[in-house]
Design a protein around this motif. Structure first.
Motif, mmCIF file in Angstrom:
data_model
loop_
_atom_site.group_PDB
_atom_site.id
_atom_site.type_symbol
_atom_site.label_atom_id
_atom_site.label_comp_id
_atom_site.label_asym_id
_atom_site.label_seq_id
_atom_site.Cartn_x
_atom_site.Cartn_y
_atom_site.Cartn_z
ATOM 1 N N SER A 78 0.988 -1.356 -0.165
ATOM 2 C CA SER A 78 0.266 -0.159 0.211
ATOM 3 C C SER A 78 1.154 1.936 0.290
ATOM 4 O O SER A 78 2.106 1.343 0.832
ATOM 5 N N LEU B 27 -6.834 4.977 -0.319
ATOM 6 C CA LEU B 27 -6.777 4.281 1.293
ATOM 7 C C LEU B 27 -7.754 4.880 1.932
ATOM 8 O O LEU B 27 -7.727 4.159 3.432
ATOM 9 N N SER B 28 -8.031 5.705 1.971
ATOM 10 C CA SER B 28 -8.880 6.382 3.170
ATOM 11 C C SER B 28 -10.710 5.960 2.900
ATOM 12 O O SER B 28 -10.700 6.825 3.265
ATOM 13 N N THR C 119 -10.715 0.717 -0.487
ATOM 14 C CA THR C 119 -10.070 -0.199 0.360
ATOM 15 C C THR C 119 -10.238 -1.546 0.329
ATOM 16 O O THR C 119 -10.092 -2.350 -0.450
ATOM 17 N N SER D 295 -7.061 2.021 6.592
ATOM 18 C CA SER D 295 -7.182 1.244 5.984
ATOM 19 C C SER D 295 -5.862 0.054 6.381
ATOM 20 O O SER D 295 -5.400 -1.483 5.731
#
Length: 281
Positions: free
Chosen positions: A13, A67-68, A73, A118
């Motif tokens: 990530s 990914l927030s 996600t 995340s």
């Protein structure tokens, strides 16, 4: 799609910038199949193109996801799960400091959502794939060893008195506790590494105003580690995961797990709060 028989499957990530990007390109160079998750499609395309330049373009895959966002996600997790039967290593880098408080579509403070939540989701919801690996490991790159900052139990979303520093420190302490809780799962074969590389010439400085960017660059030129130096220990974690369920490493020093920032009671408290938060979403 399956992993190349000669290499591992490594999910990263925040893999289109800084340390995450350097690790991704190095791992495909070593024969691994690498899945990079990031929000910027241009950076994703450049990372794939750079992998091709070293002859490893087919070994790197980019998945676009903010990914927030909880939904994005989980969409990335579903995409990985649909393509791979197992994951050998999950390396967590995604973070982006925010000078101003930003609220996500889920109603969460963005640093908390990106830097902590995340990582919680990826670690827990990719666990079935990690458990199928012969030597699975999660490497959470944050600030273990630091004691500054705290969990704002009565204001996790920092609605009162937000600052970028407070948000970063809170998420860093939350990641310490995330590792402590994860390692308490006695039934999992997954090894967890909390890794603090120290001040590194890495990351995207665009969220900061120009004067702050200039100061950071000056400090980095004097005191920061190179990306290559900071990434190097991660290769060891991937290729030879530590035997212990949880390992904490701060700039080359293995830390005692008795640190107050790894307090089991606080870890369980945060885990409970996180599960409740996700249940409401």
């Amino acid at each position: 799609m399956t992993a190349a028989s000669s290499g591992r499957v490594v999910v990263i990530s925040g893999g289109t910038d800084g340390m995450g990007r350097a690790l991704a390109l190095s791992r495909v160079g070593r024969g691994d199949r690498v899945v990079v998750i990031g929000s910027n499609p241009d950076k994703g395309r450049r990372t794939v193109a750079d992998a091709r330049l070293i002859g490893s373009g087919d070994g790197l895959e980019f998945i676009r996801a903010d990914l927030s966002s909880i939904a994005q996600t989980r969409a990335a997790i579903r995409e990985i799960s649909s393509r791979y039967g197992a994951v050998d290593a999950l390396c967590l880098f995604a973070n982006r400091p925010s000078p101003r408080r930003v609220v996500t579509a889920d109603g969460l403070e963005r640093t908390f959502a990106l830097y902590y939540l995340s990582r919680y989701l990826l670690g827990h919801e990719l666990a079935p794939l990690l458990s199928r690996s012969a030597s699975p490991v999660i490497v959470n790159v944050a600030g273990v060893g630091a004691t500054a900052g705290r969990i704002h139990w009565d204001d996790l979303q920092l609605e009162r008195g937000y600052s970028a520093v407070a948000a970063q420190l809170q998420a860093g302490r939350a990641n310490d506790l995330l590792g402590a809780t994860y390692a308490e799962q006695t039934e999992t074969p997954i090894h967890y590494v909390l890794y603090h590389p120290g001040f590194t010439k890495s990351g995207d400085l665009t969220p900061f105003p120009a004067p702050t960017r200039a100061l950071i660059r000056v400090a980095a030129a004097v005191a920061a580690r190179t990306v290559e130096r900071s990434v190097e220990p991660i290769h060891g974690f991937i290729e030879h995961p530590p035997a212990a369920p949880l390992t904490a490493v701060d700039r080359g020093r293995t830390l005692p797990l008795t640190l107050r920032t790894l307090d089991p009671a606080d870890a369980e408290r945060l885990s409970t709060v996180t599960r409740q938060l996700l249940a409401r979403m």
